[in-house]
Design a protein around this motif. Structure first.
Motif, PDB file in Angstrom:
ATOM      1  N   THR A 126       0.952  -1.124  -0.005  1.00 52.43           N
ATOM      2  CA  THR A 126       0.050  -0.023   0.019  1.00 52.43           C
ATOM      3  C   THR A 126       0.954   1.129  -0.096  1.00 52.43           C
ATOM      4  N   LYS A 130      -0.461   5.167   0.687  1.00 54.08           N
ATOM      5  CA  LYS A 130      -0.099   6.034   1.939  1.00 54.08           C
ATOM      6  C   LYS A 130       0.669   7.248   1.464  1.00 54.08           C
ATOM      7  N   ARG A 131       1.581   7.290   0.593  1.00 49.75           N
ATOM      8  CA  ARG A 131       2.084   8.368  -0.118  1.00 49.75           C
ATOM      9  C   ARG A 131       1.207   9.434  -0.339  1.00 49.75           C
ATOM     10  N   GLU A 133      -1.782   9.743   0.767  1.00 50.59           N
ATOM     11  CA  GLU A 133      -2.418  10.364   1.882  1.00 50.59           C
ATOM     12  C   GLU A 133      -1.521  11.537   2.592  1.00 50.59           C
ATOM     13  N   ASN A 134      -0.268  10.872   2.557  1.00 47.97           N
ATOM     14  CA  ASN A 134       0.742  11.879   3.463  1.00 47.97           C
ATOM     15  C   ASN A 134       0.935  13.156   2.608  1.00 47.97           C
ATOM     16  N   ILE A 160      -5.747  -1.133   2.986  1.00 48.58           N
ATOM     17  CA  ILE A 160      -5.510   0.225   3.118  1.00 48.58           C
ATOM     18  C   ILE A 160      -6.848   0.873   3.939  1.00 48.58           C
TER      19      ILE A 160
END
Length: 203
Positions: A126, A130-131, A133-134, A160
């Motif tokens: 994932t 995650k990137r 979202e960050n 996720i």
């Protein structure tokens, strides 16, 4: 794993043959904010027929409709084995096609060119999600939707915290989804024949 820079392409170029009045109408009707849940999209098998930019029937119209309904739309794509230059060239062409179809913007494009299953950015891992979202506080996949084609897409969605959607999966993918090991994933995954069929289920 890379991010395609949309900073210079928030409103993609239009087809010069498109009438100006239609362009103006598209701009005036385009939402100024997108308050509904995040919808991530794979490209191959969801938007395009294969690795080319041959678009599946109704795919571009469906992306436009999702945006007009207020959904956050972001592309999370496996571009296995390509060079970054090849992927970016194709993404630029795709964004021009989006613009010609009246899609004024999307939230972003993230893609992986890796082929090693241990790569944290290669699905079903994932890392790309995650990137995204960050780097964008508005993007939240937990409670959102990820639309793909393969069992790895369904697995990534599950990991996720998103609901999985598979578009016209192969018999082999359906068989894997129905296995005992994937029973939890199957419960959170829906199957549609096209992106357009899926889009019409959303308000």
């Amino acid at each position: 794993m890379a991010k395609f820079d949309l900073s210079m392409m928030e409103i993609p170029d239009y087809n010069p043959n498109t009438e100006q009045t239609q362009q103006s109408n598209d701009l005036s009707n385009w939402p100024t904010s997108f308050q509904k849940t995040t919808i991530g999209l794979e490209r191959v098998g969801v938007i395009t027929k294969d690795d080319s930019l041959e678009y599946l029937p109704g795919a571009l119209e469906s992306i436009k409709a999702l945006r007009l309904k207020g959904y956050k739309v972001i592309l999370i794509m496996g571009e296995d084995g390509k060079s970054e230059q090849q992927a970016n060239t194709q993404n630029e062409s795709m964004m021009n096609d989006f613009g010609n179809a009246g899609i004024m913007s999307i939230e972003g494009i993230y893609y992986s060119i890796g082929t090693d299953k241990r790569d944290p950015f290669v699905k079903p891992s994932t890392g790309m999600f995650k990137r995204a979202e960050n780097e964008n506080s508005k993007i939240k996949f937990s409670g959102g939707i990820y639309v793909g084609k393969t069992i790895n897409d369904a697995k990534a969605a599950f990991k996720i915290g998103a609901r999985g959607v598979l578009i016209n999966p192969t018999e082999d993918t359906i068989k894997k989804l129905g296995s005992f090991a994937n029973q939890k994933i199957k419960k959170k995954t829906r199957i549609f024949q096209s992106l357009q069929e899926f889009e019409k289920t959303l308000k």
